[in-house]
Design a protein around this motif. Structure first.
Motif, mmCIF file in Angstrom:
data_model
loop_
_atom_site.group_PDB
_atom_site.id
_atom_site.type_symbol
_atom_site.label_atom_id
_atom_site.label_comp_id
_atom_site.label_asym_id
_atom_site.label_seq_id
_atom_site.Cartn_x
_atom_site.Cartn_y
_atom_site.Cartn_z
ATOM 1 N N TRP A 1 -15.195 -9.658 -49.636
ATOM 2 C CA TRP A 1 -14.087 -8.620 -49.742
ATOM 3 C C TRP A 1 -14.548 -7.517 -48.957
ATOM 4 O O TRP A 1 -15.492 -7.117 -48.594
ATOM 5 N N ARG A 2 -13.469 -6.603 -48.365
ATOM 6 C CA ARG A 2 -13.829 -5.526 -47.707
ATOM 7 C C ARG A 2 -12.899 -4.458 -48.346
ATOM 8 O O ARG A 2 -11.584 -4.786 -48.352
ATOM 9 N N VAL A 3 -13.443 -3.203 -48.319
ATOM 10 C CA VAL A 3 -12.133 -1.935 -48.755
ATOM 11 C C VAL A 3 -12.901 -0.744 -47.681
ATOM 12 O O VAL A 3 -13.942 -0.640 -47.484
ATOM 13 N N VAL A 4 -11.610 -0.180 -47.465
ATOM 14 C CA VAL A 4 -12.007 0.850 -46.612
ATOM 15 C C VAL A 4 -11.438 2.084 -47.528
ATOM 16 O O VAL A 4 -10.273 2.127 -48.247
ATOM 17 N N VAL A 5 -12.422 3.072 -47.809
ATOM 18 C CA VAL A 5 -12.337 4.314 -48.810
ATOM 19 C C VAL A 5 -12.022 5.374 -48.072
ATOM 20 O O VAL A 5 -12.967 5.815 -47.283
ATOM 21 N N ASP A 6 -10.800 6.154 -48.251
ATOM 22 C CA ASP A 6 -10.477 7.369 -47.171
ATOM 23 C C ASP A 6 -11.432 8.379 -47.487
ATOM 24 O O ASP A 6 -11.812 9.244 -46.654
ATOM 25 N N VAL A 7 -12.044 8.689 -48.771
ATOM 26 C CA VAL A 7 -12.976 9.522 -48.876
ATOM 27 C C VAL A 7 -13.841 9.319 -50.044
ATOM 28 O O VAL A 7 -13.415 8.880 -50.898
ATOM 29 N N LEU A 8 -15.364 9.557 -49.973
ATOM 30 C CA LEU A 8 -16.298 9.285 -51.020
ATOM 31 C C LEU A 8 -16.600 10.872 -51.196
ATOM 32 O O LEU A 8 -16.796 11.534 -50.332
ATOM 33 N N VAL A 9 -16.547 11.287 -52.692
ATOM 34 C CA VAL A 9 -17.043 12.359 -53.019
ATOM 35 C C VAL A 9 -18.226 12.256 -53.861
ATOM 36 O O VAL A 9 -18.403 11.437 -54.966
ATOM 37 N N ARG A 10 -19.261 13.118 -53.563
ATOM 38 C CA ARG A 10 -20.494 13.229 -54.491
ATOM 39 C C ARG A 10 -20.117 13.971 -55.572
ATOM 40 O O ARG A 10 -19.887 15.102 -55.301
ATOM 41 N N ARG A 11 -20.334 13.823 -56.671
ATOM 42 C CA ARG A 11 -20.335 14.567 -57.777
ATOM 43 C C ARG A 11 -21.724 15.182 -58.150
ATOM 44 O O ARG A 11 -22.903 14.853 -57.564
ATOM 45 N N GLU A 12 -21.788 16.090 -59.110
ATOM 46 C CA GLU A 12 -23.046 16.932 -59.477
ATOM 47 C C GLU A 12 -24.197 16.032 -59.790
ATOM 48 O O GLU A 12 -25.379 16.312 -59.441
ATOM 49 N N ASP A 13 -23.904 14.704 -60.465
ATOM 50 C CA ASP A 13 -25.037 14.084 -60.867
ATOM 51 C C ASP A 13 -25.477 13.117 -59.724
ATOM 52 O O ASP A 13 -26.444 12.183 -59.981
ATOM 53 N N GLY A 14 -24.928 13.107 -58.605
ATOM 54 C CA GLY A 14 -25.364 12.306 -57.414
ATOM 55 C C GLY A 14 -24.687 11.071 -57.285
ATOM 56 O O GLY A 14 -24.719 10.530 -56.275
ATOM 57 N N ASN A 15 -23.750 10.763 -58.024
ATOM 58 C CA ASN A 15 -22.951 9.539 -58.082
ATOM 59 C C ASN A 15 -21.643 10.046 -57.268
ATOM 60 O O ASN A 15 -21.291 11.115 -56.958
ATOM 61 N N TYR A 16 -21.123 8.844 -56.523
ATOM 62 C CA TYR A 16 -19.878 8.969 -55.952
ATOM 63 C C TYR A 16 -18.648 8.517 -56.423
ATOM 64 O O TYR A 16 -18.673 7.497 -57.544
ATOM 65 N N ALA A 17 -17.495 9.330 -56.463
ATOM 66 C CA ALA A 17 -16.185 8.910 -56.671
ATOM 67 C C ALA A 17 -15.495 8.471 -55.539
ATOM 68 O O ALA A 17 -15.324 9.284 -54.503
ATOM 69 N N PRO A 18 -14.756 7.313 -55.355
ATOM 70 C CA PRO A 18 -13.910 6.841 -54.303
ATOM 71 C C PRO A 18 -12.558 7.714 -54.337
ATOM 72 O O PRO A 18 -11.868 7.629 -55.418
ATOM 73 N N VAL A 19 -11.915 7.894 -53.307
ATOM 74 C CA VAL A 19 -10.723 8.732 -53.308
ATOM 75 C C VAL A 19 -9.881 8.056 -52.152
ATOM 76 O O VAL A 19 -10.249 7.827 -51.073
#
Ligand code: SF4
Length: 510
Positions: free
Chosen positions: A108-126
């Motif tokens: 599968w393939r997904v395009v993520v419009d924005v990846l946001v780095r959080r304070e703990d260094g992990n990312y949230a897809p938006v």
């Protein structure tokens, strides 16, 4: 993109589209879907322009900020490598990120419009969604952050309730899986809906069970007609397949044939032979090219009547607002339009002018001791925008006109003076292709000036109508003409119903 790679949209609606993409990778997209893609791209670019590019004045020097813009869907080969490199560089915002993965034997393939780095260094897809992703609700709490502070500000709690859209959940779920694979998943994701200025945050774990089930569900081996076929690029491939199989979905699309299939009836011929009342009559009508039938138990066809009659039709741009309220009074068309941005005073004033005109006509009719009725064809859209406009702007005054309050429009909707001609038609008529205005009005002798102009064309034309140049003026004239035609077509259908729908055979004869 490799046509074998599954995307989130392959998992919703007709899953045979994915199968057909493997068989016919060169079938081009329809004009409508190209226009839709262009619109989505333009809206994505507008949203990306809102994102921060550097830390703000009040953020302090110690706040690190790095934004990396990637080509996203336009970069089929290196996009994922570039995404991983940007994550490795601890970028704060990564736009146009791409991930691939594998589940249940599918790549599968997904395009993520924005990846946001959080304070703990992990990312949230938006993701940017064309849906409304949250609704105000004083009893609910969500986290949200302003788009122009994404990656810089902590989210705030707001009184909103999420609105779930399956495809959005699948996109976020796939992105979370990819991030988990590299140990950088935050468990959170976000969606930017029709209000591009706000990102609403949510947990992504809740999307996973449904996503797993969708990936494991397998793919159909034959076509089955559904609503989406009307706009699908593979229809020219699927229709011959369905006709060769004489598939019952040609007459009863989607789940409508479920009971017959369970009873062993899977073909149009089988349905005709079953002599099962209206469904069998519909099948015979489809076979003979008959567009409409009188219903079996409806009695003689009649139509609504009042001394003064107004036919109403509304045009809205997606979920942004209603820009045109049109009315035909039997002699003249009256179009109330705004070509300015929706959601503000211009939309409110336009509706107030229309409402004042309609209510004045009603009051004059009552004063003359006559009966009054306003009609439209399928009132759901009009009712939604009556109520939405009153909720957003009720009580606002513009000179001598005022936007009605919600209870006033609710009283009108519930009254006998607001009538849905579609309901009336459905009570009396059926057709193998439905009883929409575009099907029924030609039988009533009405033809449109703009043949084939549909909802997608209307959306596209509205965008062109924003310009104050010659192109914009032409687009405005087209929208007004289209709206006027719908109001006149509704009036023609009413008159034809009152005449007993001449020329329409009875379902009994089929
Ligand atoms: S034409 Fe209909 S059945 Fe065929 S792939 Fe498209 S939506 Fe599915």
């Amino acid at each position: 993109m490799d046509p074998r790679q599954v995307t989130a949209s392959d998992l919703v609606g007709c899953r045979y589209r994915y199968v057909q993409r493997q068989h016919f990778p060169d079938v081009p997209p329809t004009d409508s879907s190209v226009a839709r893609r262009q619109r989505a791209d333009a809206e994505l670019q507008a949203m990306l322009a809102l994102l921060p590019t550097r830390r703000g004045l009040g953020d302090g020097r110690r706040k690190l900020f790095l934004r990396v813009d990637l080509p996203g869907a336009d970069d089929p080969d290196d996009a994922e490598l570039s995404t991983l490199a940007a994550i490795a560089a601890d970028a704060t915002l990564i736009t146009g990120a791409v991930f691939t993965g594998s589940d249940a034997g599918h790549r599968w393939r997904v395009v993520v419009d924005v990846l946001v780095r959080r304070e703990d260094g992990n990312y949230a897809p938006v993701i940017v969604s064309n849906h409304r992703v949250a609704r105000p609700d004083k009893h609910s709490v969500m986290q949200a952050v302003a788009t122009n502070r994404l990656g810089l500000s902590r989210p705030l709690e707001v009184g909103y309730r999420p609105r779930h859209h399956v495809v959005d959940g699948y996109r976020l779920g796939l992105a979370a899986r990819a991030l988990a694979e590299i140990g950088r998943d935050s468990g959170r994701g976000g969606a930017i809906g029709q209000d591009r200025t706000t990102v609403f945050l949510t947990d992504t774990a809740g999307f996973q069970p449904a996503l797993t089930a969708a990936l494991e569900a397998g793919w159909p081996i034959v076509a089955r007609r559904v609503k989406e076929c009307a706009t699908c690029r593979f229809w020219s491939r699927c229709e011959p397949e369905l006709v060769a199989a004489d598939d019952i979905s040609l007459v009863l699309p989607g789940d409508k044939a479920r009971d017959f299939r369970q009873g062993g009836i899977t073909t149009v011929t089988g349905l005709i032979d079953a002599r099962a009342g209206e469904p069998s009559a519909l099948a015979a009508a489809w076979r003979s090219g008959t567009p409409l039938l009188r219903r079996l138990a409806a009695g003689a066809v009649t139509g609504p009547h009042a001394d003064v009659e107004i036919d109403v039709d509304m045009e809205a741009y997606l979920d942004h607002g209603a820009y045109l309220w049109g009315a035909f009074d039997g002699a003249d068309y009256h179009g109330f339009a705004t070509w300015e941005g929706l959601g503000g005073a211009a939309e409110a004033e336009n509706f107030a002018r229309f409402w004042d005109w309609l209510m004045t006509r009603r009051a004059d009719t009552h004063a003359a001791g006559l009966t009054f009725a306003a009609y439209c064809y399928s009132a759901n859209g009009e009712n939604h925008w009556f109520r939405s406009t009153a909720t957003r702007f009720g009580g606002r005054r513009f000179g001598r006109v005022v936007v009605p309050e919600l209870d006033e429009v609710d009283a009108f909707i519930a009254s006998d003076e607001w009538r849905d001609v579609f309901v009336w038609v459905r009570r009396h008529l059926i057709g193998p292709h439905g009883v929409g205005l575009k099907i029924v009005a030609p039988e009533a002798g009405y033809t449109w000036a703009d043949e084939g102009f549909d909802g997608e064309d209307s959306v596209h034309t509205w965008r062109r109508a924003q310009a104050a140049d010659e192109t914009g003026m032409r687009a405005r004239a087209t929208l007004l003409r289209y709206n006027e035609d719908d109001t006149r077509a509704t009036a023609a259908v009413r008159a034809w119903l009152r005449d007993g729908a001449p020329g329409v055979p009875s379902a009994e004869d089929f």
